[in-house]
Design a protein around this motif. Structure first.
Motif, mmCIF file in Angstrom:
data_model
loop_
_atom_site.group_PDB
_atom_site.id
_atom_site.type_symbol
_atom_site.label_atom_id
_atom_site.label_comp_id
_atom_site.label_asym_id
_atom_site.label_seq_id
_atom_site.Cartn_x
_atom_site.Cartn_y
_atom_site.Cartn_z
ATOM 1 N N ILE A 51 0.805 -1.230 0.000
ATOM 2 C CA ILE A 51 0.000 0.000 0.000
ATOM 3 C C ILE A 51 0.837 1.280 0.000
ATOM 4 C CG2 ILE A 51 -1.972 -1.112 1.095
ATOM 5 C CD1 ILE A 51 -1.149 0.042 3.751
ATOM 6 N N LYS A 52 2.148 1.156 0.202
ATOM 7 C CA LYS A 52 2.992 2.348 0.199
ATOM 8 C C LYS A 52 3.716 2.568 -1.132
ATOM 9 C CE LYS A 52 4.393 4.869 3.011
ATOM 10 N NZ LYS A 52 4.048 6.315 3.222
ATOM 11 N N GLU A 53 3.988 1.515 -1.858
ATOM 12 C CA GLU A 53 4.621 1.675 -3.164
ATOM 13 C C GLU A 53 3.551 1.963 -4.218
ATOM 14 O OE1 GLU A 53 8.056 1.603 -4.205
ATOM 15 O OE2 GLU A 53 8.024 2.092 -2.079
ATOM 16 N N PRO A 54 3.883 2.737 -5.250
ATOM 17 C CA PRO A 54 2.889 3.072 -6.275
ATOM 18 C C PRO A 54 2.271 1.832 -6.913
ATOM 19 C CG PRO A 54 4.811 4.474 -6.496
ATOM 20 C CD PRO A 54 5.166 3.434 -5.472
ATOM 21 N N LEU A 55 0.972 1.881 -7.103
ATOM 22 C CA LEU A 55 0.259 0.750 -7.687
ATOM 23 C C LEU A 55 0.745 0.468 -9.106
ATOM 24 C CD1 LEU A 55 -1.925 -1.278 -6.991
ATOM 25 C CD2 LEU A 55 -3.639 0.335 -7.833
ATOM 26 N N ILE A 59 2.025 -3.208 -10.752
ATOM 27 C CA ILE A 59 1.581 -3.808 -12.018
ATOM 28 C C ILE A 59 2.783 -4.124 -12.900
ATOM 29 C CG2 ILE A 59 0.238 -3.411 -14.118
ATOM 30 C CD1 ILE A 59 -1.651 -1.684 -12.436
ATOM 31 N N LEU A 60 3.752 -3.220 -12.935
ATOM 32 C CA LEU A 60 4.980 -3.487 -13.688
ATOM 33 C C LEU A 60 5.710 -4.707 -13.121
ATOM 34 C CD1 LEU A 60 6.323 0.155 -14.155
ATOM 35 C CD2 LEU A 60 5.542 -1.373 -15.975
ATOM 36 N N THR A 61 5.694 -4.850 -11.808
ATOM 37 C CA THR A 61 6.335 -6.011 -11.178
ATOM 38 C C THR A 61 5.651 -7.305 -11.604
ATOM 39 O OG1 THR A 61 6.951 -4.669 -9.253
ATOM 40 C CG2 THR A 61 6.978 -7.062 -8.978
ATOM 41 N N TRP A 158 1.004 7.177 -15.198
ATOM 42 C CA TRP A 158 0.278 7.000 -13.938
ATOM 43 C C TRP A 158 1.226 7.175 -12.754
ATOM 44 C CZ3 TRP A 158 -2.420 1.712 -12.449
ATOM 45 C CH2 TRP A 158 -3.058 1.865 -11.214
ATOM 46 N N TYR A 159 2.391 6.554 -12.853
ATOM 47 C CA TYR A 159 3.391 6.637 -11.783
ATOM 48 C C TYR A 159 3.809 8.091 -11.541
ATOM 49 C CZ TYR A 159 7.532 5.233 -9.071
ATOM 50 O OH TYR A 159 8.460 5.060 -8.085
ATOM 51 N N ILE A 160 4.131 8.785 -12.617
ATOM 52 C CA ILE A 160 4.601 10.169 -12.495
ATOM 53 C C ILE A 160 3.485 11.075 -11.986
ATOM 54 C CG2 ILE A 160 5.444 12.159 -13.799
ATOM 55 C CD1 ILE A 160 6.851 10.128 -15.664
ATOM 56 N N PHE A 161 2.291 10.920 -12.553
ATOM 57 C CA PHE A 161 1.173 11.764 -12.133
ATOM 58 C C PHE A 161 0.834 11.532 -10.665
ATOM 59 C CE2 PHE A 161 -3.395 12.321 -11.410
ATOM 60 C CZ PHE A 161 -3.537 13.660 -11.750
ATOM 61 N N GLY A 162 0.828 10.255 -10.242
ATOM 62 C CA GLY A 162 0.527 9.949 -8.848
ATOM 63 C C GLY A 162 1.534 10.556 -7.896
ATOM 64 N N THR A 163 2.792 10.589 -8.313
ATOM 65 C CA THR A 163 3.832 11.191 -7.475
ATOM 66 C C THR A 163 3.655 12.699 -7.379
ATOM 67 O OG1 THR A 163 5.384 9.439 -8.110
ATOM 68 C CG2 THR A 163 6.313 11.448 -7.164
ATOM 69 N N LEU A 164 3.441 13.337 -8.521
ATOM 70 C CA LEU A 164 3.275 14.790 -8.528
ATOM 71 C C LEU A 164 2.000 15.210 -7.802
ATOM 72 C CD1 LEU A 164 4.374 15.615 -12.190
ATOM 73 C CD2 LEU A 164 5.706 15.862 -10.082
ATOM 74 N N TRP A 165 0.952 14.408 -7.918
ATOM 75 C CA TRP A 165 -0.311 14.726 -7.259
ATOM 76 C C TRP A 165 -0.146 14.758 -5.740
ATOM 77 C CZ3 TRP A 165 -3.466 11.430 -4.165
ATOM 78 C CH2 TRP A 165 -4.717 11.973 -3.839
ATOM 79 N N ASN A 166 0.771 13.967 -5.228
ATOM 80 C CA ASN A 166 0.975 13.899 -3.782
ATOM 81 C C ASN A 166 1.929 14.971 -3.265
ATOM 82 O OD1 ASN A 166 -0.057 12.024 -1.690
ATOM 83 N ND2 ASN A 166 2.104 11.881 -1.152
#
Length: 294
Positions: A51-55, A59-61, A158-166
């Motif tokens: 729950i702490k690492e980006p979703l 999915i990439l994993t 998604w990863y980048i947007f989620g980071t910037l959104w936070n």
């Protein structure tokens, strides 16, 4: 090693790794999934990592793992020793990284310290390297620009947007599985969410609302007196319900409200029972709850 510039980064990494191992032998009273204990939960780190690492990275994993499994053309039971030996010889770097990651995860799950995803930091960069390597091979396996490229591109966006959104609340980041940073306090606190980082924002809130006095139960290394001055009144549960404005760190509130387990001894006067009927009027940076108590 530290006196040699070329080896200094490795020395610092090794020092941090040894410090984490030493710290993990102790214990810490922790809130997790509605419970409070000074002993570890076996599923703490797997759930916190989830729950702490980006979703998008999870999915990439999964894609990387599926691709790695797909490359195994024959059943596992056919000459497993010979095939494993050949693979190790041809992929020693990947083998070494996987071995260290597995060892570290094993030690973390067995350790008696559950206070934050930060204790997985020694293996998170290595995980990114391995996943990135497999994703690169997966993309190169395609003959031309196709769905794979689009899928990976979408996940990166998604990863980048989620980071910037936070931004700028990176410490309190939780992914969508936990409801984002707004829902993280329901799952875990301490350095997963609350390390005292929002004290200055609380002072800004007090100044903006022209609050003359505020009782505060603060978790962190900052000085409420420095930021709040004479408006600050130190508070804790046993003092009873204050009148007017009250702020409490998420770590203290959730630790008081969580269910004690594994024979953890608690005192009734420390459980903030008088605060339960009230709803916060504001949340400061995801880690401090502000109440107005009539």
């Amino acid at each position: 090693m530290a006196d040699k510039p070329a080896l200094r980064p490795f020395a610092q990494y090794l020092l941090g790794f040894l410090m984490v191992l030493q710290r993990s032998t102790g214990g810490n009273t922790t809130f997790f999934l509605g419970e409070v204990s000074n002993q570890a939960w076996p599923m703490y780190f797997p759930i916190i990592y989830a729950i702490k690492e980006p979703l998008a990275f999870h999915i990439l994993t999964i894609i990387a793992l599926l691709f790695a499994a797909w490359k195994i053309k024959e059943p596992f039971w056919r000459a497993p020793y010979h095939r494993l030996k050949t693979w190790v010889q041809n992929h020693f770097v990947e083998f070494a990284l996987l071995g260290f990651i597995a060892f570290y995860w094993f030690m973390s799950v067995r350790a008696n310290l559950n206070i934050g995803v930060r204790h997985l930091m020694p293996v998170i960069p290595l995980t990114y390297i391995l996943v990135g390597n497999q994703i690169s091979k997966w993309l190169n396996n395609a003959k031309r620009f196709n769905f794979r490229t689009l899928a990976v591109g979408a996940l990166f966006i998604w990863y980048i947007f989620g980071t910037l959104w936070n931004f700028p609340h990176f410490l309190s980041y939780f992914n969508e599985l936990a409801g984002g940073p707004y829902g993280g306090w329901r799952y875990a606190t301490d350095s997963n969410l609350d390390w005292g980082q929002d004290l200055k924002r609380l002072a800004d809130f007090v100044e903006e609302k022209q609050i003359p006095s505020i009782a505060v139960d603060y978790f962190g290394g900052g000085s409420p007196r420095y930021y709040l001055g004479d408006k600050y009144e130190p508070w804790w549960s046993a003092k009873g319900k204050p009148r007017g404005w009250f702020a409490i760190s998420a770590t203290f509130r959730q630790s008081a409200w969580g269910e004690p387990i594994k024979n953890l001894a608690t005192k009734p006067e420390d459980n903030y029972s008088w605060l339960r009927p009230h709803e916060p009027v504001a949340t400061i940076g995801h880690s401090i709850f502000v109440y107005y108590l009539p």
